[in-house]
Design a protein around this motif. Structure first.
Motif, mmCIF file in Angstrom:
data_model
loop_
_atom_site.group_PDB
_atom_site.id
_atom_site.type_symbol
_atom_site.label_atom_id
_atom_site.label_comp_id
_atom_site.label_asym_id
_atom_site.label_seq_id
_atom_site.Cartn_x
_atom_site.Cartn_y
_atom_site.Cartn_z
ATOM 1 N N LEU A 23 0.491 4.000 -2.787
ATOM 2 C CA LEU A 23 0.051 5.375 -2.486
ATOM 3 C C LEU A 23 1.101 6.576 -2.991
ATOM 4 O O LEU A 23 0.569 7.562 -3.480
ATOM 5 N N ALA A 57 -6.007 7.626 0.014
ATOM 6 C CA ALA A 57 -5.097 6.863 1.161
ATOM 7 C C ALA A 57 -6.262 6.225 2.030
ATOM 8 O O ALA A 57 -5.870 4.954 2.443
ATOM 9 N N GLN A 58 -7.287 6.566 2.625
ATOM 10 C CA GLN A 58 -8.197 5.854 3.270
ATOM 11 C C GLN A 58 -8.651 4.816 2.556
ATOM 12 O O GLN A 58 -9.027 3.562 2.954
ATOM 13 N N VAL A 118 0.776 -1.316 -0.237
ATOM 14 C CA VAL A 118 0.106 -0.005 -0.039
ATOM 15 C C VAL A 118 1.011 1.063 -0.083
ATOM 16 O O VAL A 118 0.537 2.264 -0.708
ATOM 17 N N GLY A 119 2.018 1.308 0.910
ATOM 18 C CA GLY A 119 2.723 2.556 0.971
ATOM 19 C C GLY A 119 3.333 2.956 -0.391
ATOM 20 O O GLY A 119 3.088 4.158 -0.673
ATOM 21 N N LYS A 153 -6.480 1.387 1.585
ATOM 22 C CA LYS A 153 -6.054 0.372 2.513
ATOM 23 C C LYS A 153 -6.706 -0.946 2.496
ATOM 24 O O LYS A 153 -7.945 -1.033 2.887
ATOM 25 N N GLY A 154 -6.122 -1.925 2.033
ATOM 26 C CA GLY A 154 -6.855 -3.178 1.697
ATOM 27 C C GLY A 154 -7.437 -3.194 0.675
ATOM 28 O O GLY A 154 -8.372 -4.219 0.483
#
Length: 824
Positions: A680, A750-751, A676-677, A754-755
């Motif tokens: 993003l 970003a929200q 994810v990092g 996540k996943g």
């Protein structure tokens, strides 16, 4: 310094006044008529920016194909003869489109707007495949897709009218759609397809008489029950259009032909849905067809762009022939006195200046001055000197045949171009400089030097000439096509530069839409490594020329064996200095180049092609075949911003389209499996670049504004409204809004991801080009600021800061992941 003063410290020019009568910006116009309110809501619902974009592509393609056919013909009637195959092609498109609508109507059967659910309606449209585009034309394919979605809008508009049936009766709007079969709605669209494409033909080949705007307002005025314009009002509107157009076009505030067509299509369809009975519907369809086609009959307008271009071409040919026949020591003044007024008549700004300064005074003075300056190259002996230099400096460098052109003719052609460009240079001066004989002589001498530096080989010019464009470079601007008497589509610089472009350099150079060159090379042409070697071709547009015409002519081999141009970009001084090391070849204040609009006469562009194939690059596909342009095949990464200011719907939407190459690059950067990092981080970079482009650079048409029906102009599309909004923003306010949107969208992404990175992966596996990430932000405070700016109220810095803060803190942001390219 107050907040307001800080915003306006470096103000940008604002053309917030609509160019159309009745398009008031303020809302203090008294009570809003209920009928007008309902009509405006329907018009807003039927407007399709997708159709606008498709019509823009059709216009460009039509212009290019017409020019291609005309180039193969000879004689005064070549332009008209070239019209026939282009007309037949668009008629075939109309026939396919009408048959497609009929097939949809048959699939819908007798189901009406009350009984069909949204899922059932979608099933009807999915059950009929759009036609296969003729000749594998990307423009045709795009038009079919837009037509399908527009037909959905028409049915949706009828459904909404049906839901408002009771209210509509009370307000006097006949909501006949409440009992209208879906099939009938779709069949009613058929008769307006052919007129729509006839208008495309007329605009594309330059045969639609100017001005266009009074025609564009007719349908809306009738729908809104406004009184028809008087003859005096139409004259005032036309004169206002002519005077306002250059400034408005410089900012992109003047609606494009495709935008006007899309609005008129919405008006035509709204009238069909609002007709009280079948006979009224038929009468409206006939009126809409007449308006859409640009007027009854096939008579060519005397003031159409094509007619003006032909008149100038004929005068240019007569002047060239007269100069070529002059003996040694002959006087060119009589030929100049005939030629210069025609050049002046082709320039609207000059026409106004001449009215002030006096036509005979200016023509007489200019003829005397130019006769003395060009006289040294007239006559057989002097002409041979000039012709030899032209052949060596210009034609041979472009691999053009010179044997067929007599020296006198070759020299006379260069002198004609110099005289014409001198007048164009003078067109940029205030009228008072032309009124004073002494100031006119000084200005004409300066203008002639600029024109001579472009059209006369440098070997024949003074070494200390201040106006020299590229000192030490053997090159000149060559009129093309050669051999077409009097016709001038464009000029090409005889030197083709081969340059190496690094990543930072490519990131600073911009297209007309504000997109970095690096983005274009990566997303459209799959250039994956820098530095990259490019061939750079330089062009100058003639009057009434489309960008696609230059690309098509180059591909046919008009210069240097047929350049397969990847893109045409504005040749600013910055670009000329960065790429070529010669800023003088660029424009200090380039006019705005807007897709779907003819190029401003004299605008300079540079075209690029890959000097070497790179691993993974795709120049063959990029170049395409026939007259196809590469940008039709892929679109670069870009952001579209939509501001919805309608009551209860206040929101901002950012649709970030990641082109296939960019989306794959982002996914690769996230590793396997995607983390994810890093994902993003790469996404944030694309978002920052694209949001800044949408608001900070380019033509501003990446922003749309939807307002209340009584505030939204019926004569300007939401994209036009967005363009005006962007053009009106002071630079610092524009930067603040762009930064706020980027931050709020970034937080929403970003929200969401996540996943959920797997959603991005699945969308990328779809065969459509790239992925679009759509974030919708409820943002009433910032929306209010946008509408306030359109109402000429500049907010304070504190107001903007609070609105952006509220936007970034909004927890109700909605994110969608879609395969392919979407506007939101």
């Amino acid at each position: 310094m107050s907040d307001e003063e800080e915003w306006t410290e470096a103000p940008s020019v604002s053309y917030l006044d609509s160019p159309f009568r009745g398009a008031a910006r303020d809302t203090g116009r008294g009570p809003v008529d209920a009928h007008s309110e309902a009509v405006r809501e329907l018009l807003a619902e039927l407007y399709s920016d997708e159709m606008e974009e498709a019509l823009s592509e059709l216009l460009e393609e039509t212009a290019a194909l017409h020019a291609e056919h005309a180039a193969a013909l000879v004689g005064a009637s070549a332009s008209e003869a070239a019209e026939q195959p282009v007309r037949e092609r668009l008629e075939a498109l109309a026939d396919q489109a009408e048959r497609y609508l009929e097939a949809l109507a048959e699939a819908a059967g007798e189901a009406d707007t009350r009984s069909l659910t949204e899922a059932e309606l979608e099933s009807v449209f999915e059950s009929v495949a759009p036609p296969v585009a003729l000749g594998e034309s990307p423009a045709f394919e795009q038009f079919f897709g837009a037509l399908k979605n527009f037909a959905k809008k028409a049915v949706s508009g009828a459904v909404n009218l049906a839901k408002k049936g009771v209210q509509a009766v009370k307000t006097g709007v006949q909501a006949v759609a409440k009992v209208m079969p879906i099939g009938l709605i779709l069949r009613q669209l058929r008769p307006i397809v052919q007129p729509l494409l006839t208008r495309v033909l007329k605009i594309g080949i330059g045969r639609l008489p100017a001005p266009i705007r009074p025609i564009a307002t007719q349908l809306a005025r009738q729908l809104l029950r406004e009184a028809p314009m008087t003859e005096a009002e139409e004259t005032e509107e036309s004169e206002s259009a002519g005077g306002h157009a250059p400034a408005a076009q410089a900012l992109g505030a003047e609606p494009t032909p495709a935008a006007l067509l899309s609005l008129e299509l919405a008006g035509a369809t709204a009238g069909l849905l609002l007709a009280r009975d079948e006979s009224e519907g038929e009468a409206w369809a006939a009126e809409a067809a007449r308006s859409l086609s640009g007027g009854a009959g096939e008579e060519y307008g005397r003031q159409s762009p094509a007619a003006e271009a032909e008149a100038l071409a004929e005068a240019r040919e007569r002047f060239t022939e007269a100069l070529s026949r002059l003996p040694d020591g002959g006087d060119p003044r009589p030929a100049l006195e005939e030629f210069l007024p025609v050049v002046m008549a082709a320039l609207p700004i000059v026409r106004k200046i001449i009215q002030i300064a006096g036509r005979q005074n200016v023509v007489g003075a200019l003829s005397n001055l130019l006769a003395a300056l060009i006289g040294k190259f007239t006559g057989p002996r002097n002409a041979r000197i000039l012709a030899t230099a032209i052949a060596d400096t210009g034609l041979k460098l472009l691999s053009l045949e010179t044997a067929a052109e007599a020296p006198e003719r070759l020299a006379a052609s260069a002198l004609a171009a110099t005289a014409e460009d001198t007048v164009r240079q003078l067109a940029q001066l205030p009228a008072e400089e032309l009124e004073d004989p002494v100031r006119l002589e000084v200005a004409a001498g300066k203008a002639f030097n600029v024109a001579a530096a472009a059209n006369i080989p440098s070997t024949l010019l003074r070494e200390d000439l201040e106006e020299t464009e590229a000192r030490g470079v053997k090159g000149m601007w060559v009129p093309l096509p050669r051999g077409a008497k009097g016709q001038l589509r464009y000029k090409k610089y005889s030197r083709v530069f081969e340059v190496e472009v690094g990543a930072k350099q490519a990131a600073t150079l911009r297209t007309g839409r504000g997109t970095p060159l690096a983005t274009v090379l990566r997303d459209q042409f799959r250039v994956r490594a820098f530095p990259v070697r490019l061939k750079v071709h330089l062009y100058e547009a003639g009057a009434h020329t489309w960008a696609r015409q230059i690309q098509a002519a180059e591909q046919r081999g008009a210069g240097r064996g047929g350049a397969r141009l990847l893109a045409l970009l504005p040749l600013t001084r910055q670009a000329a200095d960065s790429l070529l090391g010669h800023p003088g070849l660029g424009m200090a204040q380039p006019p705005k180049v807007v897709k779907g609009r003819q190029l401003p006469g004299g605008v300079r562009l540079y075209g690029i092609e890959l000097a070497d194939r790179q691993p993974g690059s795709d120049p063959a596909r990029a170049a395409g075949g026939g007259a196809e342009a590469p940008e039709q095949l892929r679109r670069p990464t870009e952001a579209q911003v939509t501001v919805d200011a309608r009551a209860g719907q206040e929101s901002l939407t950012i649709a970030l389209h990641l082109a296939e190459e960019r989306a794959q690059e982002i996914l690769r950067s996230a590793g396997t499996p995607p983390a994810v990092g890093p994902f993003l981080g790469a996404l944030a970079s694309a978002l920052a670049e694209s949001t800044a482009t949408a608001l900070l650079g380019g033509e501003g048409r990446n922003v749309r504004v939807f307002r209340e029906a009584h505030e939204q102009s019926s004569h300007l599309s939401p994209a036009d409204e967005g363009e005006e909004f962007v053009s009106s923003l002071p630079p610092r306010l524009r930067e603040a809004i762009a930064e706020g949107l980027k931050r709020a969208a970034g937080q929403a992404f970003a929200q969401y991801f996540k996943g959920r990175v797997d959603e991005f992966v699945r969308a990328l596996q779809d065969p459509r080009d790239g992925v679009t990430l759509v974030v919708t932000l409820p943002g009433a405070p910032l929306v209010g600021i946008v509408t306030g700016i359109l109402g000429r109220r500049l907010p304070s810095r504190s107001e903007v800061t609070r609105a952006i803060g509220a936007l970034a803190a909004e927890p109700a942001a909605k994110v969608e992941v879609k395969a392919g390219r979407h506007r939101g």
